[in-house]
Design a protein around this motif. Sequence first.
Motif, PDB file in Angstrom:
ATOM      1  N   GLU A   1      43.502  41.954  44.195  1.00  0.00           N
ATOM      2  CA  GLU A   1      43.407  43.305  44.722  1.00  0.00           C
ATOM      3  C   GLU A   1      42.361  44.060  43.910  1.00  0.00           C
ATOM      4  OE1 GLU A   1      47.409  44.787  44.284  1.00  0.00           O
ATOM      5  OE2 GLU A   1      46.886  45.736  42.379  1.00  0.00           O
ATOM      6  N   ALA A   2      41.862  45.141  44.485  1.00  0.00           N
ATOM      7  CA  ALA A   2      40.864  45.957  43.794  1.00  0.00           C
ATOM      8  C   ALA A   2      41.103  47.416  44.157  1.00  0.00           C
ATOM      9  CB  ALA A   2      39.450  45.540  44.177  1.00  0.00           C
ATOM     10  N   GLU A   3      40.726  48.286  43.243  1.00  0.00           N
ATOM     11  CA  GLU A   3      40.891  49.711  43.491  1.00  0.00           C
ATOM     12  C   GLU A   3      39.557  50.415  43.414  1.00  0.00           C
ATOM     13  OE1 GLU A   3      44.057  51.533  41.374  1.00  0.00           O
ATOM     14  OE2 GLU A   3      44.022  53.240  42.743  1.00  0.00           O
ATOM     15  N   PHE A   4      39.243  51.146  44.460  1.00  0.00           N
ATOM     16  CA  PHE A   4      38.024  51.921  44.530  1.00  0.00           C
ATOM     17  C   PHE A   4      38.275  53.277  43.881  1.00  0.00           C
ATOM     18  CE2 PHE A   4      34.254  53.854  45.729  1.00  0.00           C
ATOM     19  CZ  PHE A   4      34.421  54.921  46.593  1.00  0.00           C
ATOM     20  N   ASN A   5      37.442  53.617  42.903  1.00  0.00           N
ATOM     21  CA  ASN A   5      37.553  54.905  42.232  1.00  0.00           C
ATOM     22  C   ASN A   5      36.214  55.610  42.360  1.00  0.00           C
ATOM     23  OD1 ASN A   5      37.532  57.033  40.284  1.00  0.00           O
ATOM     24  ND2 ASN A   5      39.261  56.051  39.248  1.00  0.00           N
ATOM     25  N   LYS A   6      36.161  56.556  43.284  1.00  0.00           N
ATOM     26  CA  LYS A   6      34.876  57.190  43.574  1.00  0.00           C
ATOM     27  C   LYS A   6      34.367  58.029  42.401  1.00  0.00           C
ATOM     28  CE  LYS A   6      32.485  59.817  47.173  1.00  0.00           C
ATOM     29  NZ  LYS A   6      32.630  60.516  48.482  1.00  0.00           N
ATOM     30  N   SER A   7      35.256  58.730  41.720  1.00  0.00           N
ATOM     31  CA  SER A   7      34.821  59.595  40.626  1.00  0.00           C
ATOM     32  C   SER A   7      34.262  58.797  39.457  1.00  0.00           C
ATOM     33  CB  SER A   7      35.983  60.470  40.158  1.00  0.00           C
ATOM     34  OG  SER A   7      37.032  59.669  39.646  1.00  0.00           O
ATOM     35  N   GLN A   8      34.809  57.599  39.251  1.00  0.00           N
ATOM     36  CA  GLN A   8      34.319  56.745  38.174  1.00  0.00           C
ATOM     37  C   GLN A   8      33.351  55.691  38.672  1.00  0.00           C
ATOM     38  OE1 GLN A   8      37.490  55.199  35.732  1.00  0.00           O
ATOM     39  NE2 GLN A   8      38.446  57.188  35.440  1.00  0.00           N
ATOM     40  N   THR A   9      33.054  55.728  39.931  1.00  0.00           N
ATOM     41  CA  THR A   9      32.184  54.721  40.575  1.00  0.00           C
ATOM     42  C   THR A   9      32.526  53.319  40.114  1.00  0.00           C
ATOM     43  OG1 THR A   9      30.403  55.011  38.928  1.00  0.00           O
ATOM     44  CG2 THR A   9      30.311  56.357  40.931  1.00  0.00           C
ATOM     45  N   SER A  10      33.805  52.995  40.249  1.00  0.00           N
ATOM     46  CA  SER A  10      34.258  51.671  39.831  1.00  0.00           C
ATOM     47  C   SER A  10      35.001  50.973  40.964  1.00  0.00           C
ATOM     48  CB  SER A  10      35.170  51.779  38.606  1.00  0.00           C
ATOM     49  OG  SER A  10      36.386  52.419  38.941  1.00  0.00           O
ATOM     50  N   PHE A  11      35.063  49.665  40.845  1.00  0.00           N
ATOM     51  CA  PHE A  11      35.759  48.836  41.843  1.00  0.00           C
ATOM     52  C   PHE A  11      36.246  47.599  41.103  1.00  0.00           C
ATOM     53  CE2 PHE A  11      37.167  47.909  45.931  1.00  0.00           C
ATOM     54  CZ  PHE A  11      36.676  46.718  46.446  1.00  0.00           C
ATOM     55  N   HIS A  12      37.243  47.785  40.254  1.00  0.00           N
ATOM     56  CA  HIS A  12      37.734  46.700  39.405  1.00  0.00           C
ATOM     57  C   HIS A  12      38.642  45.759  40.178  1.00  0.00           C
ATOM     58  CE1 HIS A  12      35.816  48.961  36.379  1.00  0.00           C
ATOM     59  NE2 HIS A  12      36.835  49.697  35.960  1.00  0.00           N
ATOM     60  N   LEU A  13      38.533  44.496  39.867  1.00  0.00           N
ATOM     61  CA  LEU A  13      39.318  43.448  40.524  1.00  0.00           C
ATOM     62  C   LEU A  13      40.474  43.048  39.616  1.00  0.00           C
ATOM     63  CD1 LEU A  13      39.365  41.369  42.962  1.00  0.00           C
ATOM     64  CD2 LEU A  13      38.146  39.818  41.418  1.00  0.00           C
ATOM     65  N   ARG A  14      41.661  42.881  40.209  1.00  0.00           N
ATOM     66  CA  ARG A  14      42.833  42.553  39.388  1.00  0.00           C
ATOM     67  C   ARG A  14      43.655  41.446  40.056  1.00  0.00           C
ATOM     68  NH1 ARG A  14      43.323  48.351  39.765  1.00  0.00           N
ATOM     69  NH2 ARG A  14      42.471  49.338  37.894  1.00  0.00           N
ATOM     70  N   LYS A  15      44.360  40.715  39.193  1.00  0.00           N
ATOM     71  CA  LYS A  15      45.364  39.770  39.670  1.00  0.00           C
ATOM     72  C   LYS A  15      46.473  39.747  38.631  1.00  0.00           C
ATOM     73  CE  LYS A  15      46.135  35.210  41.638  1.00  0.00           C
ATOM     74  NZ  LYS A  15      45.556  33.942  42.133  1.00  0.00           N
ATOM     75  N   PRO A  16      47.726  39.888  39.063  1.00  0.00           N
ATOM     76  CA  PRO A  16      48.819  40.001  38.096  1.00  0.00           C
ATOM     77  C   PRO A  16      49.149  38.703  37.368  1.00  0.00           C
ATOM     78  CG  PRO A  16      49.647  40.119  40.353  1.00  0.00           C
ATOM     79  CD  PRO A  16      48.170  40.138  40.443  1.00  0.00           C
ATOM     80  N   SER A  17      48.827  37.572  37.974  1.00  0.00           N
ATOM     81  CA  SER A  17      49.168  36.292  37.361  1.00  0.00           C
ATOM     82  C   SER A  17      48.176  35.234  37.849  1.00  0.00           C
ATOM     83  CB  SER A  17      50.604  35.898  37.716  1.00  0.00           C
ATOM     84  OG  SER A  17      50.921  34.618  37.211  1.00  0.00           O
ATOM     85  N   VAL A  18      47.334  34.760  36.962  1.00  0.00           N
ATOM     86  CA  VAL A  18      46.273  33.833  37.401  1.00  0.00           C
ATOM     87  C   VAL A  18      46.713  32.384  37.299  1.00  0.00           C
ATOM     88  CG1 VAL A  18      44.407  35.410  36.858  1.00  0.00           C
ATOM     89  CG2 VAL A  18      45.213  33.823  35.095  1.00  0.00           C
ATOM     90  N   HIS A  19      46.019  31.556  38.093  1.00  0.00           N
ATOM     91  CA  HIS A  19      46.257  30.117  38.094  1.00  0.00           C
ATOM     92  C   HIS A  19      44.998  29.390  37.633  1.00  0.00           C
ATOM     93  CE1 HIS A  19      49.955  30.885  40.283  1.00  0.00           C
ATOM     94  NE2 HIS A  19      49.258  31.608  41.140  1.00  0.00           N
ATOM     95  N   ILE A  20      45.178  28.154  37.218  1.00  0.00           N
ATOM     96  CA  ILE A  20      44.035  27.334  36.818  1.00  0.00           C
ATOM     97  C   ILE A  20      42.972  27.327  37.916  1.00  0.00           C
ATOM     98  CG2 ILE A  20      43.255  25.007  36.229  1.00  0.00           C
ATOM     99  CD1 ILE A  20      44.867  26.076  34.006  1.00  0.00           C
TER     100      ILE A  20
END
Lengths: 116, 113
Positions: free
Chosen positions: A64-83
């Motif tokens: 998932e990713a969150e768009f933050n217009k004020s910070q001009t960011s679009f960080h990608l996240r995953k709560p639990s990664v796999h190999i």
Amino acid sequence: AQSVTQLDSQVPVFEEAPVELRCNYSSSVSVYLFWYVQYPNQGLQLLLKYLSGSTLVKGINGFEAEFNKSQTSFHLRKPSVHISDTAEYFCAVSDITQGGSEKLVFGKGTKLTVNP
Amino acid sequence: NAGVMQNPRHLVRRRGQEARLRCSPMKGHSHVYWYRQLPEEGLKFMVYLQKENIIDESGMPKERFSAEFPKEGPSILRIQQVVRGDSAAYFCASSPVRLSEQYFGPGTRLTVT
């Protein structure tokens, strides 16, 4: 003109740990935002995209990713990664103004390595 | 529905030869984009084409490179008189309409010896 900065060139994490891959963009016009994943010697696969609406975007493979217009960011996240998430991840923007170029402007990529 | 197809997947050329890279977009897609990925760099836009028209070639080197997307057949990226610096992965992407997501092919890896 647009530009994309991926703040980390390499991110090592352990399996089942959470991960965040950071992306900041610069643009004087409205943009669409994308995250792509590239496995070794393969093409790019779209993970998720932000076009409009809800700023929290869910994609494939639990990302998932969150768009933050004020910070001009679009960080990608995953709560639990796999190999199998070991790959290179690219953030990209596209100018959506009338008459704007259709091209994608990419960051330099973040290599995610998931260790057992 | 087959994805974006590129051929060849690997191409080796000697300096001074010509390289022709082919891209067949997804069925129903009339917009084609070419990108180049150089070692240790991200992907860089080269050219955007619609059928029989070049829309944006702002990323194309001024010399030796050309692209076309004819009414019938695949899009072609042509590199004349290749040099070692042309060694890279070249990716094609397609989309069905303007301002929609782009679907990427597997790429052609060009090696110039």
